[in-house]
Design a protein around this motif. Structure first.
Motif, short mmCIF file in Angstrom:
data_model
loop_
_atom_site.label_atom_id
_atom_site.label_comp_id
_atom_site.label_asym_id
_atom_site.label_seq_id
_atom_site.Cartn_x
_atom_site.Cartn_y
_atom_site.Cartn_z
N MET A 144 0.78 -1.26 -0.01
CA MET A 144 -0.02 -0.04 0.15
C MET A 144 0.86 1.33 -0.09
SD MET A 144 -1.21 -0.21 3.95
CE MET A 144 -1.48 1.37 4.48
N PHE A 145 1.98 1.28 0.56
CA PHE A 145 3.06 2.26 0.32
C PHE A 145 3.84 2.31 -1.05
CE2 PHE A 145 2.97 1.23 5.04
CZ PHE A 145 1.87 2.13 5.63
N ILE A 146 4.39 0.97 -1.37
CA ILE A 146 5.11 0.88 -2.45
C ILE A 146 4.45 1.43 -3.72
CG2 ILE A 146 6.48 -0.47 -4.04
CD1 ILE A 146 7.60 -0.25 -0.86
N GLU A 147 3.03 1.16 -3.85
CA GLU A 147 2.21 1.28 -5.08
C GLU A 147 1.89 2.82 -5.21
OE1 GLU A 147 -2.13 0.29 -3.24
OE2 GLU A 147 -1.30 -1.09 -4.43
N LYS A 148 2.30 3.85 -4.27
CA LYS A 148 2.00 5.28 -4.08
C LYS A 148 3.28 5.73 -4.99
CE LYS A 148 -1.44 5.52 -0.84
NZ LYS A 148 -1.95 6.17 0.50
N LEU A 149 4.42 5.06 -5.14
CA LEU A 149 5.65 5.76 -5.64
C LEU A 149 5.33 5.89 -7.08
CD1 LEU A 149 8.62 6.44 -5.45
CD2 LEU A 149 9.09 4.00 -6.37
N PRO A 150 5.32 7.31 -7.63
CA PRO A 150 4.97 7.56 -8.82
C PRO A 150 6.35 7.09 -9.61
CG PRO A 150 5.61 9.50 -7.49
CD PRO A 150 5.57 8.54 -6.57
N VAL A 151 6.15 6.54 -10.87
CA VAL A 151 7.44 6.01 -11.44
C VAL A 151 7.46 6.62 -12.78
CG1 VAL A 151 8.56 3.87 -12.31
CG2 VAL A 151 7.53 3.74 -10.17
N PRO A 152 8.54 7.39 -13.21
CA PRO A 152 8.42 7.90 -14.48
C PRO A 152 8.62 6.56 -15.44
CG PRO A 152 10.56 8.54 -13.15
CD PRO A 152 9.71 7.37 -12.35
N PRO A 153 7.62 6.83 -16.68
CA PRO A 153 7.77 5.88 -17.68
C PRO A 153 9.46 5.68 -18.40
CG PRO A 153 6.53 7.85 -18.41
CD PRO A 153 6.86 7.94 -16.91
N GLN A 154 9.61 4.51 -18.59
CA GLN A 154 10.79 4.45 -19.38
C GLN A 154 10.72 4.76 -20.67
OE1 GLN A 154 12.26 0.41 -18.70
NE2 GLN A 154 14.01 0.63 -20.46
N LYS A 155 11.55 5.85 -21.14
CA LYS A 155 11.45 5.98 -22.48
C LYS A 155 12.65 5.60 -23.33
CE LYS A 155 9.44 10.43 -21.21
NZ LYS A 155 9.67 11.76 -20.82
N GLY A 156 12.26 4.75 -24.12
CA GLY A 156 13.47 3.90 -24.96
C GLY A 156 14.21 2.95 -24.26
N THR A 157 15.56 2.71 -24.20
CA THR A 157 16.26 2.00 -23.45
C THR A 157 16.43 2.29 -22.31
OG1 THR A 157 18.37 3.19 -24.19
CG2 THR A 157 17.85 1.17 -25.61
N SER A 158 16.82 1.48 -21.22
CA SER A 158 17.09 1.86 -19.68
C SER A 158 18.12 2.63 -19.50
CB SER A 158 17.03 0.51 -19.11
OG SER A 158 17.31 0.80 -17.50
N PRO A 159 18.22 3.75 -18.78
CA PRO A 159 19.36 4.57 -18.50
C PRO A 159 20.20 3.89 -17.55
CG PRO A 159 17.52 5.32 -17.02
CD PRO A 159 16.90 4.11 -18.11
N PHE A 160 20.07 2.74 -16.93
CA PHE A 160 20.63 1.96 -16.25
C PHE A 160 21.44 0.68 -16.94
CE2 PHE A 160 16.79 3.03 -13.64
CZ PHE A 160 17.37 3.95 -12.91
N SER A 161 22.82 0.46 -16.47
CA SER A 161 23.43 -0.49 -16.92
C SER A 161 23.90 -1.61 -15.82
CB SER A 161 24.72 -0.19 -17.63
OG SER A 161 25.97 -0.03 -16.72
N GLU A 162 24.14 -2.59 -16.11
CA GLU A 162 24.75 -3.71 -15.14
C GLU A 162 25.67 -3.21 -14.34
OE1 GLU A 162 23.38 -7.00 -14.31
OE2 GLU A 162 21.66 -6.47 -15.83
#
Length: 190
Positions: A144-162
């Motif tokens: 109930m707390f986690i689901e309130k986190l606004p998550v920006p939509p991923q645009k294209g490829t992920s900005p994160f790397s391994e």
């Protein structure tokens, strides 16, 4: 997995096993577990409690089976999991076929983009401000707390790397949310 087995970006399997005597997934053609045939020692043990299991209101097709579970097939997919009580964000991906016990929530399907955001300092700050603090400084990381986190939509490829360090992930998350230097400094001091 138990909540205490789940660590940030991973888990330590405690070599504890359960036998899920599920009732099957009829619409997918997955039959119920036949306890008598497949697990005779378990059946023999449960027979010692026949007075109790026979009366269970939540039984499946037989008293030995669990009731139908609408999300049973989700356990057979990769999923993001976490313990309900933690000192800080500790989300990990559990592989298909790995089960978690209550109160370990899960998000299906697992998504590396979401995993990195959830483990970030910014998301942890946000969720902690919604949640409840328990003894010992533990926070409740309830859905109930986690689901309130606004998550920006991923645009294209992920900005994160391994290869990103936690610090690099945090910096990329700040950028995704458009935080100012003052806001970043504030979160970093928390």
């Amino acid at each position: 997995l138990r909540g205490r087995d789940i660590k940030r970006y991973g888990y330590e399997f405690a070599d504890l096993w359960l036998i899920n005597t599920h009732n099957g997934i009829k619409e997918k053609g997955i039959p119920r577990i036949d306890v008598e045939k497949d697990y005779p020692a378990v059946k023999k043990h449960l027979d010692g409690y026949w007075d109790k299991i026979e009366k269970r209101a939540d039984q499946g097709d037989t008293p030995y089976n669990l009731r139908n579970c609408a999300y049973l097939d989700d356990f057979f997919k990769p999923k993001i999991v976490w313990g309900n009580l933690n000192l800080r964000a500790a989300y990990a991906v559990a592989p298909e076929g790995m089960f978690v016990n209550a109160p370990c929530p899960m998000i299906v399907p697992a998504d590396e983009y979401l995993l990195r955001i959830l483990n970030s300092k910014l998301a942890d700050y946000y969720i902690r401000n919604l949640s409840v603090t328990r003894n010992g400084g533990y926070f409740e990381y309830k859905p109930m707390f986690i689901e309130k986190l606004p998550v920006p939509p991923q645009k294209g490829t992920s900005p994160f790397s391994e290869k990103d360090s936690e610090s690099q992930i945090d910096q990329k998350v700040y950028k995704l949310y458009g935080l100012s230097k003052e806001e970043i400094d504030f979160i970093e001091r928390q």
